[in-house]
Structures are given as structure tokens and as C-alpha cells.
Design a protein around this motif. Structure first.
Motif, PDB file in Angstrom:
ATOM      1  N   UNK A  89      35.436  28.881   2.412  1.00 36.30           N
ATOM      2  CA  UNK A  89      34.177  28.527   2.835  1.00 36.30           C
ATOM      3  C   UNK A  89      33.207  29.797   3.139  1.00 36.30           C
ATOM      4  N   UNK A  90      33.750  30.965   3.332  1.00 36.99           N
ATOM      5  CA  UNK A  90      32.983  32.095   3.573  1.00 36.99           C
ATOM      6  C   UNK A  90      32.549  32.815   2.164  1.00 36.99           C
ATOM      7  N   UNK A  91      33.400  32.517   1.084  1.00 38.04           N
ATOM      8  CA  UNK A  91      33.329  33.433  -0.005  1.00 38.04           C
ATOM      9  C   UNK A  91      31.894  33.527  -0.603  1.00 38.04           C
ATOM     10  N   UNK A  92      31.214  32.313  -0.794  1.00 41.00           N
ATOM     11  CA  UNK A  92      29.925  32.057  -1.221  1.00 41.00           C
ATOM     12  C   UNK A  92      28.756  32.834  -0.537  1.00 41.00           C
ATOM     13  N   UNK A  93      28.834  32.574   1.014  1.00 35.33           N
ATOM     14  CA  UNK A  93      27.800  33.424   1.831  1.00 35.33           C
ATOM     15  C   UNK A  93      28.099  34.812   1.648  1.00 35.33           C
ATOM     16  N   UNK A  94      29.039  35.390   1.648  1.00 35.35           N
ATOM     17  CA  UNK A  94      29.372  36.842   1.490  1.00 35.35           C
ATOM     18  C   UNK A  94      28.740  37.485   0.234  1.00 35.35           C
ATOM     19  N   UNK A  95      29.217  36.751  -0.871  1.00 38.23           N
ATOM     20  CA  UNK A  95      28.408  37.553  -2.063  1.00 38.23           C
ATOM     21  C   UNK A  95      27.160  37.241  -2.248  1.00 38.23           C
ATOM     22  N   UNK A  96      26.680  36.193  -1.711  1.00 34.96           N
ATOM     23  CA  UNK A  96      25.220  35.797  -1.673  1.00 34.96           C
ATOM     24  C   UNK A  96      24.545  37.057  -0.824  1.00 34.96           C
ATOM     25  N   UNK A  97      25.138  37.331   0.125  1.00 37.14           N
ATOM     26  CA  UNK A  97      24.269  38.354   1.079  1.00 37.14           C
ATOM     27  C   UNK A  97      24.539  39.945   0.279  1.00 37.14           C
ATOM     28  N   UNK A  98      25.452  39.803  -0.329  1.00 36.41           N
ATOM     29  CA  UNK A  98      25.654  41.367  -1.120  1.00 36.41           C
ATOM     30  C   UNK A  98      24.585  41.364  -2.116  1.00 36.41           C
ATOM     31  N   UNK A  99      24.746  40.091  -3.101  1.00 36.89           N
ATOM     32  CA  UNK A  99      23.710  40.163  -4.043  1.00 36.89           C
ATOM     33  C   UNK A  99      22.356  40.335  -3.586  1.00 36.89           C
ATOM     34  N   UNK A 100      21.989  39.571  -2.467  1.00 38.40           N
ATOM     35  CA  UNK A 100      20.321  39.678  -2.169  1.00 38.40           C
ATOM     36  C   UNK A 100      20.233  40.752  -1.653  1.00 38.40           C
ATOM     37  N   UNK A 101      21.010  41.748  -0.728  1.00 37.98           N
ATOM     38  CA  UNK A 101      20.416  43.145  -0.272  1.00 37.98           C
ATOM     39  C   UNK A 101      20.636  44.079  -1.630  1.00 37.98           C
ATOM     40  N   UNK A 102      21.748  43.805  -2.274  1.00 41.41           N
ATOM     41  CA  UNK A 102      21.556  44.763  -3.634  1.00 41.41           C
ATOM     42  C   UNK A 102      20.206  44.650  -4.448  1.00 41.41           C
ATOM     43  N   UNK A 103      19.830  43.297  -4.573  1.00 41.41           N
ATOM     44  CA  UNK A 103      18.498  43.110  -5.298  1.00 41.41           C
ATOM     45  C   UNK A 103      17.408  43.685  -4.597  1.00 41.41           C
ATOM     46  N   UNK A 104      17.378  43.634  -3.320  1.00 39.05           N
ATOM     47  CA  UNK A 104      16.419  44.045  -2.483  1.00 39.05           C
ATOM     48  C   UNK A 104      16.269  45.731  -2.686  1.00 39.05           C
ATOM     49  N   UNK A 105      17.442  46.367  -2.626  1.00 35.61           N
ATOM     50  CA  UNK A 105      17.531  47.853  -2.686  1.00 35.61           C
ATOM     51  C   UNK A 105      16.948  48.145  -4.194  1.00 35.61           C
ATOM     52  N   UNK A 106      17.351  47.491  -5.144  1.00 35.33           N
ATOM     53  CA  UNK A 106      17.139  47.932  -6.615  1.00 35.33           C
ATOM     54  C   UNK A 106      15.730  47.562  -6.501  1.00 35.33           C
ATOM     55  N   UNK A 107      15.031  46.670  -6.041  1.00 33.53           N
ATOM     56  CA  UNK A 107      13.309  46.211  -6.361  1.00 33.53           C
ATOM     57  C   UNK A 107      12.821  47.292  -5.334  1.00 33.53           C
ATOM     58  N   UNK A 108      13.184  47.677  -4.162  1.00 34.87           N
ATOM     59  CA  UNK A 108      12.635  48.671  -3.309  1.00 34.87           C
ATOM     60  C   UNK A 108      12.677  49.997  -4.248  1.00 34.87           C
ATOM     61  N   UNK A 109      13.824  50.188  -4.751  1.00 36.70           N
ATOM     62  CA  UNK A 109      14.063  51.742  -5.377  1.00 36.70           C
ATOM     63  C   UNK A 109      12.984  51.833  -6.580  1.00 36.70           C
ATOM     64  N   UNK A 110      12.875  50.608  -7.421  1.00 39.96           N
ATOM     65  CA  UNK A 110      12.139  50.732  -8.537  1.00 39.96           C
ATOM     66  C   UNK A 110      10.618  50.767  -8.148  1.00 39.96           C
ATOM     67  N   UNK A 111      10.234  50.354  -6.895  1.00 45.20           N
ATOM     68  CA  UNK A 111       8.829  50.485  -6.527  1.00 45.20           C
ATOM     69  C   UNK A 111       8.611  52.091  -5.854  1.00 45.20           C
ATOM     70  N   UNK A 112       9.730  52.295  -5.443  1.00 41.01           N
ATOM     71  CA  UNK A 112       9.460  53.731  -4.688  1.00 41.01           C
ATOM     72  C   UNK A 112       9.414  54.696  -5.736  1.00 41.01           C
ATOM     73  N   UNK A 113      10.168  54.529  -6.962  1.00 39.39           N
ATOM     74  CA  UNK A 113      10.047  55.497  -8.105  1.00 39.39           C
ATOM     75  C   UNK A 113       8.929  55.634  -8.845  1.00 39.39           C
ATOM     76  N   UNK A 114       8.484  54.179  -9.180  1.00 39.13           N
ATOM     77  CA  UNK A 114       7.131  53.866  -9.740  1.00 39.13           C
ATOM     78  C   UNK A 114       5.895  54.350  -8.959  1.00 39.13           C
ATOM     79  N   UNK A 115       5.908  54.512  -7.879  1.00 41.35           N
ATOM     80  CA  UNK A 115       4.725  54.977  -7.002  1.00 41.35           C
ATOM     81  C   UNK A 115       4.976  56.410  -6.430  1.00 41.35           C
TER      82      UNK A 115
END
Length: 650
Positions: free
Chosen positions: A167-193
Motif C-alpha cells: 500500500x505504501x510503495x506508490x506514495x513513497x516513490x511518488x514523493x521521491x519523484x516529486x521532490x526530485x523534479x522540484x530540485x531539478x526544476x529549481x536547479x535549472x532556474x538557479x543556473x539559468x539566472x
């Protein structure tokens, strides 16, 4: 199929235990949620302490996070060695107890128990905090939301480890994917600016700085709060037996995945917080938003991705308490086997889980959430002391373990871990003492004293009942049987027939007001004395006890103990007849004098006293009743017995 089977699942046989083991991937969801979710509230806990610094507070999060990651790495390598050394489950209680002595083991066990309870409360409170950040109108219902999630977690864990992990596998990897995407998007904007990104949604204006520069004390308190990101690291080593074979390999793989993800998330989030200038808001105050909510708004705005990520954060924060649900019952079971906790904690339920541990954890965590209003910041000061004390004792125990085996290189790794975590627990204790850490410091020795008292009780009981003497056969000695009789009925007749099979000295006692015994006395001669005379057996006697204040149970007790006093060499058997209804709602329509009498006899009885219950089931057919009564009314051949009979009626 019963309702319980449909809700909790069908019962599992002991032989099915191997089918409940989990893989390394599932282990991340079962044992890693606590550690991974701390990435959501650990940085915020540190930033909350830095609010007096205003906007400059976010710049100190990077060095604090760096120290936490260093400490996390040390503990990681230490616990890998613990898994190898104790493949049967190397929890802090086991390691410290085996290598440092029972006292250290109990202190580690008490610290872990408190840590697990607090982990449930903090995880759920943080999850609800994320919900409130997205939907501020729900802030007034914080405690109700916390308790609802708590009961849902308890229900899921009652279904078994395997079902919970799935029952907890999906929420766990959903959380990891979402925060990884947040960090990647934020890092791209930091580098671009070129290091100066513009928030998509304007951040709230931080309060004016009350301090120009932080003092050592403030930084130590912020570090102590940030260390909550390390809680849950020991969970895998505590639950090695839950993994598939080879369990040690699977457990170490799962631990490596958990720590690797956690380090990446902590480092990435600290960088984004500093680059965007995110500061914490006052928890519990109107308009509160979590740090991750502010960071998401700044990086991606409040669109679909914001709610996608906030949902994953909320789920994982709430479900992070499952780590405690996986480990707390196992810890209680080990301590119960050592007789430091009630033995019921060592009994598996219908789904091969330790049900009493799950229920106890739910009750204690629910009490904490209610007492502290479900606010994370109020709970965190209590949090880290127990975790790091358990870390320290475990690592110190591992030093002794390897030293005894001459493996000094491996001992040095654990020694570094013991020094690092020991220093941290002192910092956390001093920094958070006035904020609530004193409560944990008081609870640990209190729990220790309680567990020692439980062990002494079990030792006393075992010593009292142990015997090497053979059976004593006394064929000529009969008990004195006592039976309270309210009126002549099928209930009292069945009990009286049974009593006459036990002894020839049967004494019935009736309690009533003035004149209430006359009818029973007349019936007694016809229904009891005459049949006994014809059968050639001693007739039971009837004693009427006057009760001017209408008490019933107390006069019966007085009669029983008086008979016992007058017959110091005889056994006393109290026969208690009881009307039994099949439906619970019919049961409440009758008085409970039989149950009260039995309870008082158990509590106040002596070694010479026995209590025997004779039930009468209302649903029996008349034919069955007559047949049963006919058989029981036949006196045994040559019976010349003595006894006392007292039977209370409904």
C-alpha cells in the motif's frame, strides 16, 4: 466469511510467515518512510529557529545541513555493520543489552519506544501541516485530521506487513519523484539566472531581523532541530527479519537506497532554500505555510505541479509514522520475551502482526497529538533526544562487539559513530531542554523503572509457582462448596446438581430482606431435601442471611470467608451460577452480581479457595435442558460427601 475477515483480512497460519517477508524495494516503503519524510520537516525545523535572523536565516541552512549529512553518513556505515553483526535484528536494545549490559539495553529500549511514539506524532502532525498549508481553512480541524490519519494507519498495519508495504510503495516513490523534479526544476532556474532566480509566486515578507548575526547558542539549537532529519535511520537494522533471504543483503540494500535518497533530498532542498531566500513562518499562527509549500510556490507556482507535489508530501509525512508501526511492535515483542513488558506484547495476532504493540502505539501517539494540538514545532523538541540516545548506545555496543572479536578497524567506525551521536545528543538535550526535551529526559528513566518493576513481578510470580514436588493425592478429602441462591430456578437447580457431584457437604446461602426467605425455605424441603433423602445422599443445607440494607454481594463474601475461617484444613469451592444470554444487548438487561462476585473472590481469595462458574444458556431447548438436568441430578453410586455450596442467581 466474517466481517473481521473482510475488514482486516483472513487469519494467517504461523506457517505462512515466510510469505509475509518483503524485498529491498518494499523495505524502502516499510522502513524508510520515517527517514525520507524527515527531508520535508527537518530543514523547516532548523529554519524555524532562525526566524530571528530574518532573510539572512536561510543562508545558514546549508552549513547546518552539511553537518547533518556528515553525521548521517557516519551513522549509515555504522548501521551497515550492525546489520552484519546482528542479522536476526540488531536494534539498539539488543545490541546495547548484549554488549553493555541489561541497564544500557533497557535505556536504549526506553529511548527507542519514546522515539517511535514521537515519530508517529511528528510525522502525522507534519503531514497535516502540509494539508493546512494548501487549504488554510482546515487549520481549525488540525487535531481531528491528525487522529483520523492515525486510526487509518493503525488499521492498515493490522492487515500485516506485506499488505502495508504494498500500500505504501506508490506514495513513497511518488514523493521521491516529486521532490526530485522540484530540485531539478529549481536547479535549472538557479543556473539559468546565474544564482538569482525570481520566485513565480512572491514569498511572504520575512519579519525584520531581531539579530544581525547568530550566536553559537542559536546555531546549536537550529542544528539540534535539523537533526530530526536523521530519525528513522535505525529502522532497517531493527527489522532485518522482515526481509526475504538473504535478509542481511536485502536489508543493507534497502538502507543504502534510503540514505542515498535522503542525502540527495536534504542537500538539494537546502540549496534551493538558500538560493530563493525562503524563510520559515510561525507554526500555528494564521497564514502559516510550510517551507516546502513556499519553495514549491516560488519554483513552480501554485498550479498542477504544486498540488501534485503537496499531495505526495502530505501522504508521505502522514505515512512516515508507518516506520514506527513496523518497528515498535517488534521492539515490544523482544522486550516482552525478556519479561520487561507484559507478555501480551509477544503474542501475534490473526495477521501475524503484534496487535497489542500496534494498539499501544496508537493510543500513546493519539494522546500526544491531542495534548500538543497536532503542531509539529511543539512536538519536535521532544523528538531527537530518544533517537540519538539509542544511536549512541547502539554504536557503543557495537564497539564492544567488534573489540571482543579483535576487529579493531570495524570497531573504530562504530566508535566514530558513538562519539558523533553522543556529542549530538548532548547538544540536542542542552539546546532543547527548556523547550520540552526535559520531558523526554524524565520519561526515559521513568519507563526504565517501570520495565524493571515488570521484570521483578514476573520473577516473583515464577518463583512463587515453581515447584519440583510430585502430585499429592488425597482421595478422602473433599472441598467445602458454597453456592448463592436467589430463588429456585433452572439456573440454581443445575448449579446445585453440579455441586453435589463435587462434595457431600453442600451449603447454599440466600440473601434477602425480612420474610423474603420463606418461599425458598418451603421449596427447599420439597425440591432439595426430599429428593436427596430418597436418593440416600446428604441433603445440601440452606443458610438465610438477613441484609437490612439490601446488599447482596457483601453478605455472600462475608459468609464465604467465615466458612473458610471455621474450616482451616478444608478446601473451599465457590460455585457461581450465571445466566448467559447469546446477544450482548440482552446481557445488559440483567444484573451483573455473578461477575462482581467472581471478581471480588479472585481479588480477595486465598490459596485454599476455588471459584467455579456454572453457566445456564437461555437458548437451550426444553428437551435438552430436561435431559441435562436428569443426568446431573443422578447422585454418584455410594456418594457420601461433604461440601458447602453458594450460588448467586441473576
Amino acid at each position: 466469511m466474517s466481517i473481521l475477515d473482510k475488514v482486516v483480512g483472513s487469519a494467517l497460519a504461523t506457517e505462512e510467515e515466510h510469505g509475509q517477508t518483503i524485498s529491498a524495494k518494499t523495505g524502502v516503503a516499510v522502513f524508510g518512510l520515517d527517514a525520507l519524510s524527515s527531508a520535508a520537516y527537518g530543514p523547516e525545523a532548523a529554519l524555524t529557529l532562525l526566524i530571528p535572523l530574518g532573510l539572512s536565516g536561510s543562508s545558514y541552512l546549508i552549513p547546518i545541513t552539511a553537518v547533518v549529512i556528515l553525521l548521517l553518513t557516519i551513522v549509515f556505515f555504522s548501521y551497515r555493520q550492525t546489520i552484519d553483526a546482528y542479522p536476526g535484528g540488531g536494534g539498539s536494545y539488543t545490541v546495547a543489552g548484549a554488549n553493555l549490559g541489561a541497564t544500557s539495553g533497557l535505556l536504549a529500549g526506553a529511548a527507542l519506544m519514546i522515539d517511535y511514539i514521537l515519530n508517529v506524532a511528528v510525522g502525522i502532525a507534519a503531514g497535516v501541516g502540509a494539508i493546512v498549508s494548501a487549504f488554510p481553512a482546515l487549520q481549525a480541524h488540525t487535531v481531528a485530521l491528525c487522529l483520523g490519519i492515525l486510526f487509518l494507519l493503525a488499521f492498515l498495519n493490522l492487515r500485516g506487513v506485506k499488505d502495508t508495504g504494498v500500500a505504501f510503495i506508490l506514495p513513497t516513490y511518488w514523493f521521491v519523484f516529486a521532490l526530485t523534479a522540484l530540485i531539478a526544476a529549481g536547479a535549472w532556474k538557479i543556473l539559468a539566472s546565474h544564482g538569482h532566480p525570481s520566485p513565480v509566486v512572491a514569498l511572504p515578507v520575512p519579519p525584520a531581523a531581531a539579530l544581525a548575526l547568530p550566536g553559537i547558542w542559536l546555531l546549536l539549537k537550529a542544528f539540534a532541530s535539523g537533526c530530526t532529519a536523521m530519525t528513522g535511520v535505525e529502522a532497517v537494522s531493527n527489522g532485518v527479519t522482515a526481509f526475504r533471504r538473504p535478509a542481511s543483503t536485502q536489508a543493507k540494500k534497502s538502507l543504502s537506497i534510503i540514505i542515498g535518497i535522503l542525502v540527495a533530498l536534504l542537500a538539494g532542498l537546502a540549496w534551493l532554500v538558500h538560493a530563493y531566500g525562503v524563510t520559515a513562518t510561525d507554526p500555528g499562527a494564521p497564514g502559516y505555510q510550510s517551507v516546502l509549500s513556499l519553495l514549491l510556490s516560488a519554483v513552480a507556482g501554485r498550479g498542477l505541479f504544486y498540488y501534485f507535489t503537496m499531495c505526495s508530501i502530505t501522504l508521505v509525512l502522514c505515512l512516515s509514522a508507518n516506520t514506527s508501526y513496523a518497528d515498535f511492535p517488534r521492539l515490544c515483542r523482544v522486550m516482552a520475551l525478556d519479561r520487561f513488558l507484559p507478555s501480551v506484547f509477544g503474542v501475534r495476532g490473526r495477521r501475524l502482526v503484534y496487535t497489542h504493540g500496534i494498539v499501544a502505539l496508537t493510543v500513546f501517539a493519539g494522546a500526544l497529538l491531542t495534548a500538543f494540538g497536532g503542531i509539529t514545532d511543539k512536538l519536535i523538541p521532544l523528538f531527537a533526544v530518544g533517537a540519538f540516545l539509542a544511536f549512541t548506545l547502539s554504536q557503543a555496543g557495537m564497539v564492544v562487539h567488534w573489540w571482543r572479536r579483535g576487529k579493531f578497524g570495524m570497531a573504530s567506525v562504530n566508535a566514530i559513530g558513538a562519539v558523533a551521536t553522543g556529542t549530538t545528543v548532548l547538544i540536542v538535550l542542552v539546546a532543547k531542554f527548556t523547550d520540552g526535551a526535559w520531558i523526554t529526559l524524565l520519561l526515559i528513566p521513568t519507563l526504565y523503572v517501570g520495565m524493571v518493576a515488570i521484570r521483578r513481578h514476573y520473577h516473583h510470580v515464577a518463583k512463587s509457582i515453581t515447584t519440583h514436588a510430585p502430585l499429592t493425592v488425597r482421595s478422602t478429602e473433599e472441598p467445602i462448596v458454597i453456592l448463592p441462591v436467589d430463588r429456585w430456578s433452572r439456573v440454581s437447580r443445575k448449579a446445585l446438581s453440579f455441586a453435589m457431584r463435587l462434595s457431600s457437604d453442600v451449603r447454599a446461602v440466600h440473601v434477602g430482606g425480612t420474610g423474603s426467605h420463606c418461599m425458598l425455605e418451603n421449596q427447599w424441603k420439597e425440591m432439595v431435601e426430599e429428593p436427596a433423602r430418597k436418593a440416600g445422599v446428604p441433603a445440601p443445607t440452606l443458610t438465610n442471611v438477613h441484609s437490612p440494607y439490601r446488599f447482596v454481594v457483601h453478605p455472600i463474601l462475608k459468609f464465604v470467608f467465615e466458612v473458610e475461617r471455621q474450616n482451616p484444613d478444608s478446601l473451599i469451592a465457590v460455585v457461581v451460577p450465571e445466566l448467559v444470554e447469546r446477544r450482548w444487548y440482552h446481557h445488559i438487561l440483567h444484573n451483573q452480581r455473578s461477575a462482581i462476585l467472581k471478581a471480588l473472590l479472585f481479588l480477595r481469595g486465598t490459596k485454599r479457595m476455588m471459584v467455579i462458574n456454572v453457566p445456564w444458556y437461555v437458548e437451550k431447548s426444553d428437551q435438552e435442558d430436561l435431559l441435562t438436568e436428569s443426568r446431573m441430578s443422578r447422585p454418584p453410586a455410594g456418594a457420601q460427601r461433604r461440601g458447602v455450596l453458594v450460588a448467586p442467581a441473576d
